[in-house]
Design a protein around this motif. Structure first.
Motif, PDB file in Angstrom:
ATOM      1  N   SER A   1       0.829  -1.201   0.000  1.00 36.22           N
ATOM      2  CA  SER A   1       0.000   0.000   0.000  1.00 36.22           C
ATOM      3  C   SER A   1       0.871   1.263   0.000  1.00 36.22           C
ATOM      4  CB  SER A   1      -0.926  -0.014   1.210  1.00 36.22           C
ATOM      5  OG  SER A   1      -1.733   1.127   1.221  1.00 36.22           O
TER       6      SER A   1
ATOM      7  N   ARG B   1       2.704   1.615  -3.351  1.00 37.60           N
ATOM      8  CA  ARG B   1       1.816   2.164  -4.386  1.00 37.60           C
ATOM      9  C   ARG B   1       1.645   3.676  -4.208  1.00 37.60           C
ATOM     10  NH1 ARG B   1      -1.908  -2.632  -3.375  1.00 37.60           N
ATOM     11  NH2 ARG B   1      -1.602  -3.915  -5.223  1.00 37.60           N
TER      12      ARG B   1
ATOM     13  N   GLU C   1      -1.740  -3.980 -13.103  1.00 39.11           N
ATOM     14  CA  GLU C   1      -0.842  -3.105 -12.350  1.00 39.11           C
ATOM     15  C   GLU C   1       0.560  -3.058 -12.961  1.00 39.11           C
ATOM     16  OE1 GLU C   1      -0.263  -1.766  -7.721  1.00 39.11           O
ATOM     17  OE2 GLU C   1      -1.435  -3.544  -8.189  1.00 39.11           O
TER      18      GLU C   1
ATOM     19  N   LYS D   1      -9.478  -6.053  -8.323  1.00 40.75           N
ATOM     20  CA  LYS D   1     -10.353  -6.340  -7.176  1.00 40.75           C
ATOM     21  C   LYS D   1     -10.023  -5.470  -5.958  1.00 40.75           C
ATOM     22  CE  LYS D   1     -12.345  -9.967  -9.119  1.00 40.75           C
ATOM     23  NZ  LYS D   1     -12.938  -9.507 -10.327  1.00 40.75           N
ATOM     24  N   ASP D   2      -8.747  -5.120  -5.788  1.00 41.13           N
ATOM     25  CA  ASP D   2      -8.305  -4.314  -4.649  1.00 41.13           C
ATOM     26  C   ASP D   2      -8.749  -2.872  -4.888  1.00 41.13           C
ATOM     27  OD1 ASP D   2      -6.782  -2.623  -2.943  1.00 41.13           O
ATOM     28  OD2 ASP D   2      -5.178  -4.112  -2.797  1.00 41.13           O
ATOM     29  N   ARG D   3      -9.751  -2.428  -4.134  1.00 36.55           N
ATOM     30  CA  ARG D   3     -10.338  -1.097  -4.351  1.00 36.55           C
ATOM     31  C   ARG D   3      -9.333   0.026  -4.114  1.00 36.55           C
ATOM     32  NH1 ARG D   3     -16.203  -0.796  -1.762  1.00 36.55           N
ATOM     33  NH2 ARG D   3     -16.110   1.156  -2.899  1.00 36.55           N
ATOM     34  N   GLU D   4      -8.498  -0.130  -3.078  1.00 38.18           N
ATOM     35  CA  GLU D   4      -7.500   0.899  -2.789  1.00 38.18           C
ATOM     36  C   GLU D   4      -6.507   1.018  -3.939  1.00 38.18           C
ATOM     37  OE1 GLU D   4      -4.279   2.186   0.640  1.00 38.18           O
ATOM     38  OE2 GLU D   4      -4.692   0.056   0.335  1.00 38.18           O
ATOM     39  N   ALA D   5      -6.031  -0.105  -4.437  1.00 35.99           N
ATOM     40  CA  ALA D   5      -5.078  -0.100  -5.563  1.00 35.99           C
ATOM     41  C   ALA D   5      -5.729   0.537  -6.787  1.00 35.99           C
ATOM     42  CB  ALA D   5      -4.617  -1.511  -5.878  1.00 35.99           C
ATOM     43  N   LYS D   6      -6.955   0.158  -7.066  1.00 38.03           N
ATOM     44  CA  LYS D   6      -7.669   0.701  -8.226  1.00 38.03           C
ATOM     45  C   LYS D   6      -7.815   2.219  -8.109  1.00 38.03           C
ATOM     46  CE  LYS D   6     -12.068   0.337 -10.643  1.00 38.03           C
ATOM     47  NZ  LYS D   6     -13.392  -0.272 -10.638  1.00 38.03           N
TER      48      LYS D   6
END
Length: 169
Positions: free
Chosen positions: A28, A31, A104, A141-146
């Motif tokens: 996290s 990123r 990613e 699927k990872d909302r924070e990454a998106k």
């Protein structure tokens, strides 16, 4: 009774090992700091060190490659600069070859190529990656990454309003 104690002790050791190996790597934070890695030498070095020791997924190895390339900006030695860049490029291309549909990884390469000076000759996939992200970002699927990826791409001003609408779905 002894078997149960051994089982619990073994479980505790496994959990502690897992916690200690993950303490130095926060994907996290990596990123979030991606957009400043080329500017902040301390963050770049810290993330590169953690990734070099603990990266075990294609995405983590992709960020390791990117931070490796960022180190070129922080080196005063021209030969070292080129070595950092070439080694990172090779690492990133290897990960993308093995994982061509990883959103990613394509994001990492897009931004590296978009901001890399043309004289380095690493700009050949910009349109391909830009289109790939526009058509596939929603699959993360990872909302924070998106959200991090979308916000960065929106701020990079490489997409039209219509493209941003597709990107943000």
């Amino acid at each position: 009774m002894i078997k149960r104690c051994l089982y619990i002790t073994a479980l505790q050791i496994i959990l502690l090992m897992g916690l200690s190996s993950g303490q130095n790597l926060s994907i996290s934070d990596i990123r979030k700091d991606f957009k400043i890695g080329h500017k902040d030498e301390d963050k770049c070095k810290a993330h590169l060190e953690a990734l070099a020791k603990h990266a075990d997924s294609p995405v983590e190895r992709g960020y390791e490659a990117a931070y490796h390339m960022f180190m070129a900006k922080h080196s005063g030695n021209p030969l070292k600069k080129m070595s950092y860049f070439k080694d990172g490029k090779k690492m990133l291309d290897k990960e993308i070859s093995a994982n061509p549909n990883n959103v990613e990884l394509r994001y990492i390469r897009l931004l590296i190529q978009f901001y890399t000076p043309s004289y380095l000759g690493y700009r050949g996939n910009i349109e391909e990656d830009k289109d790939f992200l526009m058509n596939n970002l929603y699959k993360i699927k990872d909302r924070e990454a998106k959200q991090i990826i979308f916000n960065y791409l929106k701020g990079a001003k490489m997409y039209s309003e219509q493209e941003l609408a597709l990107l943000g779905r």
